[in-house]
Design a protein around this motif. Structure first.
Motif, PDB file in Angstrom:
ATOM      1  N   PRO A 151      14.159  10.125   7.340  1.00  0.00           N
ATOM      2  CA  PRO A 151      13.684  11.213   6.481  1.00  0.00           C
ATOM      3  C   PRO A 151      13.353  12.451   7.305  1.00  0.00           C
ATOM      4  O   PRO A 151      12.983  12.366   8.481  1.00  0.00           O
ATOM      5  N   ASN A 152      13.449  13.597   6.670  1.00  0.00           N
ATOM      6  CA  ASN A 152      13.033  14.841   7.318  1.00  0.00           C
ATOM      7  C   ASN A 152      11.518  14.940   7.442  1.00  0.00           C
ATOM      8  O   ASN A 152      11.005  15.599   8.356  1.00  0.00           O
ATOM      9  N   ALA A 153      10.814  14.290   6.518  1.00  0.00           N
ATOM     10  CA  ALA A 153       9.354  14.288   6.547  1.00  0.00           C
ATOM     11  C   ALA A 153       8.867  13.150   5.659  1.00  0.00           C
ATOM     12  O   ALA A 153       9.625  12.588   4.865  1.00  0.00           O
ATOM     13  N   ASP A 154       7.593  12.798   5.826  1.00  0.00           N
ATOM     14  CA  ASP A 154       7.008  11.816   4.914  1.00  0.00           C
ATOM     15  C   ASP A 154       5.757  12.399   4.275  1.00  0.00           C
ATOM     16  O   ASP A 154       5.199  13.388   4.748  1.00  0.00           O
ATOM     17  N   LEU A 216      10.230  10.704   2.612  1.00  0.00           N
ATOM     18  CA  LEU A 216       9.722   9.343   2.464  1.00  0.00           C
ATOM     19  C   LEU A 216       8.332   9.422   1.854  1.00  0.00           C
ATOM     20  O   LEU A 216       7.390   9.918   2.489  1.00  0.00           O
ATOM     21  N   LEU A 217       8.206   8.967   0.610  1.00  0.00           N
ATOM     22  CA  LEU A 217       6.908   8.923  -0.057  1.00  0.00           C
ATOM     23  C   LEU A 217       6.243   7.599   0.255  1.00  0.00           C
ATOM     24  O   LEU A 217       6.842   6.529   0.060  1.00  0.00           O
ATOM     25  N   ARG A 218       5.018   7.660   0.736  1.00  0.00           N
ATOM     26  CA  ARG A 218       4.234   6.454   1.034  1.00  0.00           C
ATOM     27  C   ARG A 218       3.191   6.315  -0.077  1.00  0.00           C
ATOM     28  O   ARG A 218       2.140   6.957  -0.022  1.00  0.00           O
ATOM     29  N   ILE A 219       3.507   5.505  -1.073  1.00  0.00           N
ATOM     30  CA  ILE A 219       2.717   5.451  -2.308  1.00  0.00           C
ATOM     31  C   ILE A 219       1.755   4.272  -2.246  1.00  0.00           C
ATOM     32  O   ILE A 219       2.159   3.125  -1.996  1.00  0.00           O
ATOM     33  N   ILE A 220       0.480   4.549  -2.479  1.00  0.00           N
ATOM     34  CA  ILE A 220      -0.596   3.552  -2.424  1.00  0.00           C
ATOM     35  C   ILE A 220      -1.314   3.562  -3.762  1.00  0.00           C
ATOM     36  O   ILE A 220      -1.760   4.619  -4.214  1.00  0.00           O
ATOM     37  N   ASN A 221      -1.437   2.402  -4.397  1.00  0.00           N
ATOM     38  CA  ASN A 221      -2.250   2.337  -5.622  1.00  0.00           C
ATOM     39  C   ASN A 221      -3.658   1.907  -5.242  1.00  0.00           C
ATOM     40  O   ASN A 221      -3.935   0.727  -5.040  1.00  0.00           O
ATOM     41  N   ALA A 222      -4.544   2.899  -5.146  1.00  0.00           N
ATOM     42  CA  ALA A 222      -5.952   2.648  -4.848  1.00  0.00           C
ATOM     43  C   ALA A 222      -6.807   2.652  -6.103  1.00  0.00           C
ATOM     44  O   ALA A 222      -8.042   2.667  -6.007  1.00  0.00           O
ATOM     45  N   ALA A 223      -6.160   2.626  -7.277  1.00  0.00           N
ATOM     46  CA  ALA A 223      -6.911   2.653  -8.545  1.00  0.00           C
ATOM     47  C   ALA A 223      -7.768   1.404  -8.684  1.00  0.00           C
ATOM     48  O   ALA A 223      -7.460   0.343  -8.128  1.00  0.00           O
ATOM     49  N   MET A 224      -8.822   1.517  -9.450  1.00  0.00           N
ATOM     50  CA  MET A 224      -9.792   0.429  -9.564  1.00  0.00           C
ATOM     51  C   MET A 224      -9.292  -0.705 -10.451  1.00  0.00           C
ATOM     52  O   MET A 224      -9.430  -1.879 -10.098  1.00  0.00           O
TER      53      MET A 224
END
Length: 561
Positions: A151-154, A216-224
């Motif tokens: 990727p060019n960026a994340d 590059l998307l680094r997706i985190i589900n931090a929802a409760m």
């Protein structure tokens, strides 16, 4: 001259070695944040929401000195890090350590092994993880590459639940009254609530992109308590990893991600130069549904002429079970050199089988604040977990009696139609601090059976200290004679948090080769608070390399000791 050269060479070697060791300082204290036109005091790290990002390389070691400058105690967990032989720094309160008291500090040693990609860290006490969390990014090892176009960026994307109020106070009040905690007031993307909630002062997350670049998307589900759909309008998402393990790449218009899970997703900026919505919306198949809010961000091309693209946001409905299943069923392990060699226990290897029912229940309510005779509870195999006041790891290591028992049931104590009509069924659970105990090297199969007790619905189940192979999924009651024939033993995903579907089951397999005490729980925070958890104890092997490391001398003291 020779002595000088040797000295420089030695110093250079030390510098090269020290590059693999990283040090972070976390100062945890209360700060004020204004959202939904309301100012709320939150416990956060380094005055930021979300907290600071840890960014290292595969196989590195990280030291994080956590300073508690807040008003109450907590612990921090490094979600998805296996910590080989090192449970002392895993973090869950009263499981592997006692809490860090106000005015004290504790330095964690975080040992990375084969994890690669995106993980995260969060508080593991009460509901403090709602505001105490951040990304843990593990880049490829030096001189290694990605198994996909570089990727060019994340960009880290953290999905969050926002409450107008103190997270700990919200759950403390609900537990005292025996009622369910209230639902979130909003959802956030990287701390921003977007433009759908009506408060003119709310901000929207903006991701600036260059045309034709790969991100590059680094997706985190931090929802409760909310699983979430995520999309970017007019753009195709390419899923490349889950839970710090690469998966076989596939394209999709949306993802569905459970609390605790992480996903790495490629997106190519290949549309007209414009502004496009990214958006999230909860998924739920439970009778106790979350708030059906849509939260927005902006995927913005440089040199755009302004104004958001008018395309409709292509998010599934909150109760779209088909959309959920269509997505998760595409996830497969990929045989690339950057992944650990696949090692799924075969049928003939399995020597520990567990069949665990997941349920919400009731228990007698005995506080002065109770609103009725019963309170909400939750259980695994009808055991509602009771948190001790001395951590289980210390009790196990030092042979302290009276803290826990080693008799968690390997099967449901009562068999019934788990996924049938349970309207008049007895919902009362038993209570206890009962551990699953296995030997080092055991080949474990664990079938998680979701029941219709209480509100029913799906559950994201997380196991500390391990990644496991998700080998099976089905609807209805698990049949141990016919359902194993449907298992995927060829390329099952290697993950640490699994979506166990409503009125259905999932099957997991792994080799128990990480000695220690490891927490297993639902990552819906309300269910974890009600007792939907247990611990897995893996006994030491026969060698030093297959045994727990000794405890550090700096462990936080338990209250009253």
């Amino acid at each position: 001259m020779v002595s000088w050269f040797v000295g420089v060479l030695f110093l250079s070697t030390l510098l090269l070695c020290s590059a693999d060791v990283h040090h972070y300082e976390f100062f945890v204290r209360e700060s004020n944040f204004t959202k939904l036109c309301n100012t709320t005091t939150l416990l956060v790290v380094n005055d930021s929401y979300p907290g600071p990002e840890i960014r290292v390389h595969k196989g590195d070691t990280v030291f994080v000195n956590v300073h508690n400058q807040g008003n109450y105690s907590f612990t921090i967990h490094w979600h998805g890090v296996k910590q080989p032989r090192n449970p002392w720094f895993d973090g869950p309160e009263f499981i592997t350590q006692c809490p860090i008291q106000p005015g004290t500090n504790f330095t964690h040693e975080i040992i990375l092994s084969d994890e690669i990609g995106t993980l995260w860290w969060h508080a593991h006490s009460d509901w403090t993880r709602g505001s105490v969390h951040g990304a843990f990014i593990i880049l490829p090892a030096e001189n290694d590459t990605y198994p996909f176009p570089t990727p060019n960026a994340d960009q880290t994307i953290i999905l969050q639940s926002w409450y107008n109020g103190d997270y700990k106070q919200i759950i403390d009040d609900a537990l005292a009254a025996g009622v369910a905690p209230r639902t979130a007031d909003a959802y956030a993307i990287n701390g921003h609530l977007g433009d759908t909630y009506g408060c003119p002062n709310d901000t929207i997350f903006l991701m600036e992109v260059e045309s034709e670049n790969i991100y590059l998307l680094r997706i985190i589900n931090a929802a409760m308590n909310e699983e979430q759909f995520f999309t970017i309008t007019n753009h195709t998402l390419i899923v490349v990893a889950q839970d710090a393990s690469y998966v076989r790449m596939f394209t999709t218009d949306y993802i569905m991600i459970s609390p605790g899970q992480t996903m790495d997703v490629l997106v190519i900026a290949d549309q007209n130069v414009d502004q496009y919505y990214m958006a999230i919306r909860p998924f739920s198949d439970s009778a106790a549904q979350p708030s059906d809010f849509i939260t927005t961000g902006v995927f913005q091309y440089t040199n755009n002429e302004g104004g958001l693209n008018a395309s409709l946001i292509p998010l599934p409905a909150m109760n779209d079970t088909d959309a959920m299943l269509n997505f998760i069923n595409q996830i497969r392990y990929t045989n690339v050199s950057q992944n650990p060699t696949i090692n799924v226990p075969a049928d003939t290897d399995i020597n520990r089988r567990l069949y665990i029912t997941i349920a919400t229940n009731t228990l007698p309510c005995n506080t002065s604040e109770c609103v009725s005779d019963d309170r909400f509870a939750a259980s695994l195999n009808n055991v509602s977990f009771v948190s001790p006041r001395i951590d289980i790891l210390q009790a196990y290591y030092r042979n302290i009696t009276g803290v826990f028992t080693q008799d968690f049931p390997f099967n449901p104590p009562v068999f019934y139609n788990f996924t049938g009509n349970l309207t008049d069924f007895n919902t009362v659970a038993g209570e206890g601090t009962r551990a699953i105990v296995v030997n080092y090297g055991d080949a474990v199969e664990m079938v998680l059976q979701t029941t219709r007790l209480g509100a029913g619905g799906s559950h994201p189940i997380h196991l500390h200290g391990f990644s496991f192979y998700w080998v099976g999924i089905g609807t209805g009651n698990f049949n141990n004679e016919t359902d194993p024939s449907t298992y995927n033993l060829v390329d099952p995903p290697l993950i640490n948090t699994v979506h166990s579907p409503a009125a259905g089951w999932v099957a997991l397999r792994f080799f128990a080769k990480n000695p220690g005490v490891w927490y297993m729980h639902c990552h819906f925070e309300r269910h974890n608070s009600w007792g939907m958890s247990t611990v897995l104890i893996v006994r030491n092997g026969t060698t030093t390399e297959t045994s727990m490391r000794p405890p550090p001398s700096t462990m936080p003291r338990c209250p009253g000791t």
